[in-house]
Design an enzyme around this catalytic site. Structure first.
Site, PDB file in Angstrom:
ATOM      1  N   ARG A  19       0.836  -1.202   0.000  1.00 45.43           N
ATOM      2  CA  ARG A  19       0.000   0.000   0.000  1.00 45.43           C
ATOM      3  C   ARG A  19       0.873   1.255   0.000  1.00 45.43           C
ATOM      4  O   ARG A  19       1.887   1.321   0.710  1.00 45.43           O
ATOM      5  CB  ARG A  19      -0.910   0.012   1.237  1.00 45.43           C
ATOM      6  N   ASP A  20       0.444   2.225  -0.816  1.00 45.23           N
ATOM      7  CA  ASP A  20       1.143   3.511  -0.863  1.00 45.23           C
ATOM      8  C   ASP A  20       1.018   4.213   0.492  1.00 45.23           C
ATOM      9  O   ASP A  20      -0.047   4.213   1.115  1.00 45.23           O
ATOM     10  CB  ASP A  20       0.550   4.381  -1.974  1.00 45.23           C
ATOM     11  N   ILE A  21       2.115   4.829   0.919  1.00 48.13           N
ATOM     12  CA  ILE A  21       2.142   5.495   2.225  1.00 48.13           C
ATOM     13  C   ILE A  21       1.281   6.765   2.222  1.00 48.13           C
ATOM     14  O   ILE A  21       0.864   7.240   3.276  1.00 48.13           O
ATOM     15  CB  ILE A  21       3.613   5.804   2.611  1.00 48.13           C
ATOM     16  N   ASN A  40       4.405   6.524 -13.634  1.00 45.90           N
ATOM     17  CA  ASN A  40       4.962   7.853 -13.864  1.00 45.90           C
ATOM     18  C   ASN A  40       6.414   7.733 -14.314  1.00 45.90           C
ATOM     19  O   ASN A  40       7.137   6.847 -13.850  1.00 45.90           O
ATOM     20  CB  ASN A  40       4.886   8.683 -12.578  1.00 45.90           C
ATOM     21  N   VAL A  55      10.181   8.262  -7.041  1.00 46.12           N
ATOM     22  CA  VAL A  55      11.008   7.120  -6.614  1.00 46.12           C
ATOM     23  C   VAL A  55      11.506   6.424  -7.881  1.00 46.12           C
ATOM     24  O   VAL A  55      10.706   5.984  -8.711  1.00 46.12           O
ATOM     25  CB  VAL A  55      10.219   6.136  -5.730  1.00 46.12           C
ATOM     26  N   HIS A  82       7.566   1.474 -10.833  1.00 47.73           N
ATOM     27  CA  HIS A  82       6.435   0.986 -10.044  1.00 47.73           C
ATOM     28  C   HIS A  82       5.139   1.344 -10.745  1.00 47.73           C
ATOM     29  O   HIS A  82       5.011   2.403 -11.364  1.00 47.73           O
ATOM     30  CB  HIS A  82       6.446   1.571  -8.629  1.00 47.73           C
ATOM     31  N   HIS A 122       1.242   2.149 -10.162  1.00 48.36           N
ATOM     32  CA  HIS A 122       0.213   2.521  -9.193  1.00 48.36           C
ATOM     33  C   HIS A 122      -1.094   1.835  -9.587  1.00 48.36           C
ATOM     34  O   HIS A 122      -1.502   1.895 -10.753  1.00 48.36           O
ATOM     35  CB  HIS A 122      -0.051   4.029  -9.221  1.00 48.36           C
TER      36      HIS A 122
HETATM   37  P1  5GP Z   1       5.890   8.234  -7.990  1.00 50.90           P
HETATM   38  O1  5GP Z   1       5.590   9.666  -7.655  1.00 50.90           O
HETATM   39  O2  5GP Z   1       7.383   7.983  -8.074  1.00 50.90           O
HETATM   40  O3  5GP Z   1       5.161   7.729  -9.192  1.00 50.90           O
HETATM   41  O4  5GP Z   1       5.316   7.367  -6.807  1.00 50.90           O
HETATM   42  C1  5GP Z   1       6.026   7.092  -5.652  1.00 50.90           C
HETATM   43  C2  5GP Z   1       5.012   6.676  -4.624  1.00 50.90           C
HETATM   44  O5  5GP Z   1       5.692   6.046  -3.578  1.00 50.90           O
HETATM   45  C3  5GP Z   1       4.236   7.851  -4.029  1.00 50.90           C
HETATM   46  O6  5GP Z   1       2.857   7.678  -4.272  1.00 50.90           O
HETATM   47  C4  5GP Z   1       4.602   7.804  -2.546  1.00 50.90           C
HETATM   48  O7  5GP Z   1       3.518   8.120  -1.702  1.00 50.90           O
HETATM   49  C5  5GP Z   1       5.060   6.363  -2.365  1.00 50.90           C
HETATM   50  N1  5GP Z   1       6.062   6.182  -1.328  1.00 50.90           N
HETATM   51  C6  5GP Z   1       7.187   6.915  -1.145  1.00 50.90           C
HETATM   52  N2  5GP Z   1       7.897   6.446  -0.100  1.00 50.90           N
HETATM   53  C7  5GP Z   1       7.178   5.384   0.373  1.00 50.90           C
HETATM   54  C8  5GP Z   1       7.404   4.477   1.455  1.00 50.90           C
HETATM   55  O8  5GP Z   1       8.391   4.544   2.197  1.00 50.90           O
HETATM   56  N3  5GP Z   1       6.471   3.518   1.652  1.00 50.90           N
HETATM   57  C9  5GP Z   1       5.362   3.409   0.867  1.00 50.90           C
HETATM   58  N4  5GP Z   1       4.515   2.425   1.143  1.00 50.90           N
HETATM   59  N5  5GP Z   1       5.129   4.233  -0.169  1.00 50.90           N
HETATM   60  C10 5GP Z   1       6.028   5.221  -0.399  1.00 50.90           C
END
Ligand code: 5GP
Length: 114
Positions: A29-31, A87, A96, A100, A102
């Site tokens: 799950r996303d944080i 993304n 990140v 990944h 979503h």
């Molecule tokens: P991006 O913006 O790179 O597409 O998505 C990165 C996602 O990783 C974001 O939605 C963010 O909330 C999630 N995220 C970042 N750090 C962590 C973490 O330590 N744990 C979890 N579960 N999600 C994270």
């Protein structure tokens, strides 16, 4: 590529709410959830962005999609609907740098996205 927070989750060095795992994919799950269901599907072998893929990686990235769809069916929201997003880099909103997918569900999602 450099180590990311997602590799630390794979190695269980930091906690995450893991909802699915197989030989190639981990999902948690996303944080900072953007919908009632917001799960991230990541490959266990990291590549930074979609730009790092070649045709040889079709299965590598396809596994994320198939795992997400299976999870949606298993959790009972596949018929109602959901969205998958990858993304890429700054303009895509990537923060990140470990590929990944979503999976967002549980509410009606707007289009076009912000
Ligand atoms: P991006 O913006 O790179 O597409 O998505 C990165 C996602 O990783 C974001 O939605 C963010 O909330 C999630 N995220 C970042 N750090 C962590 C973490 O330590 N744990 C979890 N579960 N999600 C994270």
């Amino acid at each position: 590529m450099t180590d990311t927070i997602f590799n630390k989750i794979i190695r269980r060095e930091i906690p995450a709410d893991i909802v699915y795992e197989d030989e190639h994919v981990l999902a948690f799950r996303d944080i900072n959830p953007q919908a009632p269901v917001h799960v991230l599907f990541i490959p266990k072998v990291a590549k930074a962005t979609l730009n790092d893929l070649s045709m040889d990686d079709a299965e590598y990235v396809g596994r994320l999609m198939v795992a997400a769809a299976s999870y949606a069916k298993q959790e009972g929201f596949a018929e109602k609907g959901y969205r998958t997003v990858i993304n890429c880099n700054h303009d895509g909103g990537q923060t990140v740098f470990h590929i990944h997918l979503h999976l967002l569900a549980g509410r009606s999602l707007h289009w076009p996205p912000g």
